[in-house]
Design a protein around this motif. Structure first.
Motif, short mmCIF file in Angstrom:
data_model
loop_
_atom_site.label_atom_id
_atom_site.label_comp_id
_atom_site.label_asym_id
_atom_site.label_seq_id
_atom_site.Cartn_x
_atom_site.Cartn_y
_atom_site.Cartn_z
N PRO A 91 0.99 -1.25 -0.02
CA PRO A 91 0.05 0.02 0.16
C PRO A 91 0.87 1.27 0.05
CG PRO A 91 -0.76 -1.60 1.63
CD PRO A 91 0.62 -1.98 1.14
N LEU A 92 0.36 2.53 -0.62
CA LEU A 92 0.93 3.57 -0.78
C LEU A 92 0.65 4.50 0.35
CD1 LEU A 92 0.69 4.17 -4.63
CD2 LEU A 92 2.64 3.10 -3.35
N ALA A 93 -0.73 4.17 0.72
CA ALA A 93 -1.31 5.12 1.73
C ALA A 93 -2.46 4.12 2.48
CB ALA A 93 -1.70 6.30 1.58
N ALA A 94 -2.34 4.30 3.65
CA ALA A 94 -3.39 3.65 4.53
C ALA A 94 -3.86 4.05 5.70
CB ALA A 94 -2.93 1.96 4.65
N LYS A 95 -5.11 3.61 6.23
CA LYS A 95 -5.86 3.78 7.48
C LYS A 95 -6.42 2.71 7.95
CE LYS A 95 -6.29 9.03 7.15
NZ LYS A 95 -7.21 10.13 7.10
N ARG A 96 -6.48 2.62 9.37
CA ARG A 96 -7.17 1.16 10.02
C ARG A 96 -8.27 1.74 11.01
NH1 ARG A 96 -3.61 -2.92 13.52
NH2 ARG A 96 -5.35 -4.22 14.23
N MET A 97 -9.18 1.09 10.99
CA MET A 97 -10.42 1.23 11.62
C MET A 97 -11.09 0.07 12.03
SD MET A 97 -12.82 3.13 8.71
CE MET A 97 -11.63 4.17 8.41
N THR A 98 -12.12 -0.03 12.50
CA THR A 98 -12.88 -1.02 12.85
C THR A 98 -14.09 -1.17 12.28
OG1 THR A 98 -14.03 -0.40 15.14
CG2 THR A 98 -11.76 -1.36 15.19
N VAL A 99 -15.13 -2.40 12.19
CA VAL A 99 -15.97 -2.57 11.55
C VAL A 99 -17.15 -1.64 12.33
CG1 VAL A 99 -18.09 -4.13 11.26
CG2 VAL A 99 -15.75 -4.83 10.79
N ALA A 100 -16.97 -1.33 13.48
CA ALA A 100 -17.98 -0.32 14.40
C ALA A 100 -18.04 1.09 13.91
CB ALA A 100 -17.60 -0.65 15.76
N ASP A 101 -16.69 1.40 13.30
CA ASP A 101 -16.64 2.56 12.73
C ASP A 101 -17.38 2.87 11.42
OD1 ASP A 101 -14.87 3.13 14.65
OD2 ASP A 101 -13.29 2.55 13.67
N LEU A 102 -17.68 1.83 10.60
CA LEU A 102 -18.49 1.83 9.24
C LEU A 102 -19.96 2.35 9.56
CD1 LEU A 102 -16.94 -1.19 7.69
CD2 LEU A 102 -15.96 1.26 7.60
N PRO A 103 -20.34 3.06 8.65
CA PRO A 103 -19.84 3.58 7.53
C PRO A 103 -18.83 4.98 7.90
CG PRO A 103 -22.17 4.30 7.48
CD PRO A 103 -22.06 3.43 8.75
N ALA A 104 -17.90 5.01 7.11
CA ALA A 104 -16.87 6.23 7.42
C ALA A 104 -16.44 6.98 6.26
CB ALA A 104 -15.73 5.56 7.92
N GLU A 105 -16.04 8.13 6.37
CA GLU A 105 -15.54 9.13 5.57
C GLU A 105 -13.99 8.81 5.80
OE1 GLU A 105 -17.39 10.51 3.14
OE2 GLU A 105 -19.37 9.66 4.23
N VAL A 106 -13.19 8.66 4.61
CA VAL A 106 -11.88 8.18 4.56
C VAL A 106 -11.20 9.40 3.75
CG1 VAL A 106 -10.03 6.71 4.71
CG2 VAL A 106 -12.28 5.98 5.44
N SER A 107 -10.15 9.97 4.09
CA SER A 107 -9.22 10.61 3.27
C SER A 107 -7.72 10.07 3.12
CB SER A 107 -9.19 12.23 3.67
OG SER A 107 -10.44 12.68 3.59
N LEU A 108 -7.03 9.91 2.14
CA LEU A 108 -5.78 9.20 2.21
C LEU A 108 -4.90 10.00 1.10
CD1 LEU A 108 -6.96 5.57 1.43
CD2 LEU A 108 -5.71 6.48 3.64
N SER A 109 -3.71 10.30 1.53
CA SER A 109 -2.62 11.14 1.02
C SER A 109 -1.31 10.76 1.08
CB SER A 109 -2.94 12.70 1.39
OG SER A 109 -2.62 12.77 2.86
N ASP A 110 -0.45 11.65 1.16
CA ASP A 110 0.96 11.05 1.17
C ASP A 110 1.31 11.29 2.52
OD1 ASP A 110 1.41 10.82 -1.55
OD2 ASP A 110 2.56 12.44 -1.78
N ALA A 111 0.43 11.94 3.26
CA ALA A 111 0.63 11.93 4.85
C ALA A 111 0.24 10.63 5.60
CB ALA A 111 -0.35 12.98 5.26
#
Length: 401
Positions: free
Chosen positions: A324-344
């Motif tokens: 992966p180039l960029a990634a974030k982790r959460m749990t099923v309990a957080d869904l639905p979720a708005e996610v933003s992915l960048s070079d950070a």
């Protein structure tokens, strides 16, 4: 131990009853057999007496036969209702001896190979430990009784670290990794224990573990902290600030370690200023692309997952390295979720989303917390890393990988 020995004692009494009742019944059977034998003996004596009287001429042949028939009827009447019993007898003491020896042998075998130690340990664990040393001793007993418990080894490692025994902690974490798999959190804890066991020296073995941990979870806190320390100690203050800023981004607002990390960032900036270099290190993604997605779970899968299952949302190159180039982790309990992915959110500073024009957005559910494999997955079509419109990413199919 009363909660164990009380039911065990009741079961022992039941077992004794099964062995003692046949022994008591055996006495009645013996009496019946003795009575039958006496009747047969009397019958034989009567037959001999009739034969002697006939030989002496006192009984005629008809009287002899009538006497024999009468003796036979008496024998039949005396033995009527008696069943044919066993051909051999164990005797009176054999069943009683077995009734005593069997439970004693069972008790001895249980104490030698049984789980009495686990029962005692479970009782102890219900009570709060009086000291860290007592807790460590309990955990050591737990892994001795259950050497295949990854959780036991993990908590033992944490207890060793709290006692400033990093070498022992490293061994415990190594066992936990061997049992539970190379999960990012375990790898980060293992790397930290090795770092302190080596006298706070960031050697190659620690770097290998931290890199692997961040490949599995770019937000793995322990690894981010260690890499920040490594950058500071090597004089690469920009790298230290970068990793520590990423660590601050994932720590909760109330975390007590935030102040220490912020202090480290300030000291790194002071070192940059002493060199005459710019002291501000902007976020990696300040001028890079940003992908936004609305991540949700398909209705058909809601009954097949658990709230605590890990969800990894990541970007990977359409043509390029599989990591992966960029990634974030959460749990099923957080869904639905708005996610933003960048070079950070890059897993490695030298491998960024902005370097690959064509990418794919992926969301994966993993019960084991492994970003590389899981049970359910959702994928977007290939898209440009400059895409501005938010994507709708649905986790709706089994992970074939």
């Amino acid at each position: 131990m009363i909660d164990f020995w009380l039911p065990a004692g009741l079961m022992l009494l039941v077992a004794l009853a099964f062995l003692a009742i046949p022994a008591l019944r055996g006495r009645k059977v013996q009496a019946e057999e003795d009575r039958t034998a006496l009747n047969v003996s009397l019958y034989q004596e009567r037959q001999a007496e009739l034969q002697a009287q006939h030989a002496a001429g006192t009984l005629s042949l008809e009287q002899l036969e009538a006497g024999r028939a009468e003796a036979a009827r008496e024998l039949l009447a005396d033995t009527e209702g008696a069943e044919i019993r066993r051909e051999s007898r164990l005797g009176r003491w054999a069943p009683l001896s077995a009734a005593l020896l069997v439970p004693l042998c069972a008790l001895g075998l249980y104490l030698h190979w049984g789980a009495s130690g686990k029962v005692e340990l479970a009782r102890e664990m219900r009570e709060a430990p009086r000291s860290l040393e007592e807790m460590t001793a309990r955990l050591e007993r737990a892994v001795e009784l259950q050497p295949d418990s990854a959780e036991g080894w993990y908590f033992l490692g944490r207890s060793y670290m709290a006692q400033e025994r990093p070498a022992d902690a490293a061994k415990a974490y190594e066992r936990a990794v061997g049992l539970a798999g190379r999960q990012p959190e375990l790898l980060g804890q293992w790397a930290q224990a090795r770092y302190f066991a080596a006298g706070k020296r960031f050697d190659e073995s620690v770097k290998v573990l931290t890199d692997e941990a961040l490949r599995g979870d770019p937000q793995e806190a322990t690894s981010l902290g260690l890499l920040g320390i490594a950058g500071f100690e090597s004089g690469d203050y920009r790298q230290a600030i970068d990793y520590w800023q990423r660590l601050l981004a994932v720590l909760p607002e109330g975390d007590q370690s935030r102040a220490a990390i912020q202090g480290g960032i300030e000291r790194a900036r002071e070192q940059l200023g002493a060199r005459g270099e710019p002291t501000e290190v902007p976020a990696v993604a300040s001028a890079g692309p940003v992908l936004k997605a609305h991540v949700e779970l398909a209705a058909a899968l809601k009954d097949k997952v658990e709230p605590g299952d890990s969800v990894f949302v990541f970007v990977r190159a359409a043509s390029g390295p599989p990591m992966p180039l960029a990634a974030k982790r959460m749990t099923v309990a957080d869904l639905p979720a708005e996610v933003s992915l960048s070079d950070a959110d890059a897993m490695m500073p030298q491998l960024k989303m902005s370097q690959f024009p064509q990418v794919q957005l992926v969301a994966r559910i993993s019960r084991q917390g492994d970003a590389t494999r899981g049970e359910w997955i959702g994928r977007s079509p290939t898209l440009s890393n400059q895409t501005q419109e938010p994507l709708n990413l649905i986790i709706d199919g089994p992970d074939a990988k």
